[in-house]
Design a protein around this motif. Structure first.
Motif, short mmCIF file in Angstrom:
data_model
loop_
_atom_site.label_atom_id
_atom_site.label_comp_id
_atom_site.label_asym_id
_atom_site.label_seq_id
_atom_site.Cartn_x
_atom_site.Cartn_y
_atom_site.Cartn_z
N VAL A 56 -5.69 -8.51 -3.75
CA VAL A 56 -6.45 -8.31 -2.50
C VAL A 56 -7.36 -7.11 -2.68
O VAL A 56 -8.55 -7.16 -2.36
CB VAL A 56 -5.51 -8.12 -1.28
CG1 VAL A 56 -6.28 -7.57 -0.09
CG2 VAL A 56 -4.83 -9.42 -0.91
N GLU A 57 -6.81 -6.04 -3.22
CA GLU A 57 -7.62 -4.84 -3.44
C GLU A 57 -8.76 -5.10 -4.42
O GLU A 57 -9.88 -4.62 -4.24
CB GLU A 57 -6.73 -3.68 -3.90
CG GLU A 57 -5.81 -3.21 -2.80
CD GLU A 57 -4.96 -2.02 -3.19
OE1 GLU A 57 -5.41 -1.19 -3.99
OE2 GLU A 57 -3.84 -1.94 -2.67
N MET A 58 -8.48 -5.87 -5.47
CA MET A 58 -9.52 -6.21 -6.45
C MET A 58 -10.65 -7.01 -5.77
O MET A 58 -11.83 -6.75 -5.99
CB MET A 58 -8.96 -7.02 -7.63
CG MET A 58 -7.90 -6.32 -8.46
SD MET A 58 -8.45 -4.76 -9.19
CE MET A 58 -7.39 -3.64 -8.31
N ALA A 59 -10.28 -7.97 -4.93
CA ALA A 59 -11.27 -8.78 -4.23
C ALA A 59 -12.14 -7.91 -3.33
O ALA A 59 -13.37 -8.10 -3.26
CB ALA A 59 -10.58 -9.87 -3.41
N LEU A 60 -11.53 -6.93 -2.66
CA LEU A 60 -12.29 -6.05 -1.77
C LEU A 60 -13.19 -5.10 -2.56
O LEU A 60 -14.27 -4.73 -2.10
CB LEU A 60 -11.35 -5.31 -0.82
CG LEU A 60 -10.57 -6.20 0.15
CD1 LEU A 60 -9.63 -5.36 1.02
CD2 LEU A 60 -11.50 -7.06 1.00
N ILE A 61 -12.77 -4.72 -3.75
CA ILE A 61 -13.63 -3.90 -4.62
C ILE A 61 -14.86 -4.70 -5.04
O ILE A 61 -15.99 -4.20 -4.98
CB ILE A 61 -12.84 -3.40 -5.86
CG1 ILE A 61 -11.82 -2.35 -5.45
CG2 ILE A 61 -13.80 -2.84 -6.92
CD1 ILE A 61 -10.82 -1.98 -6.54
N ARG A 87 -1.62 -3.95 1.27
CA ARG A 87 -1.85 -2.56 1.69
C ARG A 87 -3.28 -2.33 2.17
O ARG A 87 -3.76 -1.20 2.19
CB ARG A 87 -1.56 -1.61 0.52
CG ARG A 87 -0.16 -1.72 -0.04
CD ARG A 87 0.04 -0.93 -1.32
NE ARG A 87 -0.84 -1.31 -2.42
CZ ARG A 87 -0.63 -2.31 -3.27
NH1 ARG A 87 0.44 -3.05 -3.17
NH2 ARG A 87 -1.48 -2.57 -4.24
N ALA A 88 -3.99 -3.38 2.55
CA ALA A 88 -5.41 -3.28 2.89
C ALA A 88 -5.67 -3.24 4.39
O ALA A 88 -6.78 -3.48 4.83
CB ALA A 88 -6.17 -4.44 2.25
N HIS A 89 -4.67 -2.92 5.18
CA HIS A 89 -4.80 -2.97 6.63
C HIS A 89 -5.94 -2.09 7.15
O HIS A 89 -6.73 -2.52 8.00
CB HIS A 89 -3.48 -2.60 7.29
CG HIS A 89 -2.38 -3.54 6.93
ND1 HIS A 89 -1.53 -3.30 5.87
CD2 HIS A 89 -2.03 -4.74 7.44
CE1 HIS A 89 -0.68 -4.31 5.76
NE2 HIS A 89 -0.96 -5.20 6.69
N GLU A 90 -6.05 -0.86 6.64
CA GLU A 90 -7.12 0.03 7.11
C GLU A 90 -8.49 -0.48 6.70
O GLU A 90 -9.44 -0.41 7.48
CB GLU A 90 -6.89 1.45 6.59
CG GLU A 90 -5.70 2.12 7.26
CD GLU A 90 -5.53 3.56 6.83
OE1 GLU A 90 -6.40 4.37 7.15
OE2 GLU A 90 -4.52 3.85 6.16
N ASP A 91 -8.61 -1.00 5.49
CA ASP A 91 -9.88 -1.57 5.04
C ASP A 91 -10.28 -2.75 5.91
O ASP A 91 -11.46 -2.91 6.27
CB ASP A 91 -9.79 -2.02 3.58
CG ASP A 91 -9.62 -0.87 2.61
OD1 ASP A 91 -10.04 0.26 2.93
OD2 ASP A 91 -9.04 -1.10 1.53
N ILE A 92 -9.31 -3.58 6.25
CA ILE A 92 -9.60 -4.76 7.07
C ILE A 92 -10.08 -4.33 8.45
O ILE A 92 -11.07 -4.87 8.97
CB ILE A 92 -8.36 -5.67 7.17
CG1 ILE A 92 -8.07 -6.30 5.81
CG2 ILE A 92 -8.55 -6.74 8.25
CD1 ILE A 92 -6.74 -7.03 5.72
#
Length: 172
Positions: A56-61, A87-92
């Protein structure tokens, strides 16, 4: 995503003391794509299917490096938000806030009440505060009603930030 592919994507990250070591074009070429938004959406959907927090983090990067529109990610991010396994709740919440969509008010309100396990240590309630600020930027009665409801919350940080946003909107 393989560890090598994750390393390639991590090369897109800009750190305070070092520039990126990869370009979005290199990442796109590796994955056989020409559109960074399409690649990041595909990577995100794959990570969601496999419940892989790292991917998920890689996709958001990739999304950020490609400058992909948040609009395309509206539904997958809304679906992903309440899942505990990432762990991407804040980014979302930040991305949903940039969209300023009244349709996302319920998700943002959830973010003010719910504390994912990985953020349980945060006494400052950064996730809730980001969600409240996102609500403050959304026009319309849905967001106003949500902020008015939050003004009566038990938590002082939530109450104060809701009141600040209502004041900022000229509604207090």
């Amino acid at each position: 995503m393989t560890p090598e592919e994750q390393g390639l994507v991590l090369g897109l990250v800009v750190a305070p003391s070092s520039p990126p070591t990869r370009t979005i074009d290199e990442v796109l070429a590796h994955f056989g794509e020409s559109d960074g938004g399409a690649l990041s959406l595909r990577l995100l959907q794959d990570a969601m299917e496999r419940q892989d927090a790292d991917d998920v983090e890689m996709a958001l990067i990739v999304k950020a490096a490609a400058g992909a529109s948040d609009e395309e990610f509206l539904e997958p991010l809304t679906e992903l938000f309440p899942a505990e396994w990432h762990r991407a709740h804040e980014d979302i919440v930040s991305m949903l806030g940039r969209l300023r969509s009244p349709k996302k008010v319920p998700t943002l309100v959830l973010a003010t009440h719910w504390v994912p396990e990985h953020l349980d240590w945060d006494e400052n309630r950064a996730l809730a505060v980001k969600a409240i600020w996102a609500l403050g930027a959304i026009p319309g009665p849905e967001a106003r009603a949500a902020l008015e409801g939050l003004r009566d919350a038990e938590n002082a940080i939530i109450r104060e930030n809701a009141a600040k946003q209502l004041t900022h909107r000229g509604e207090l």
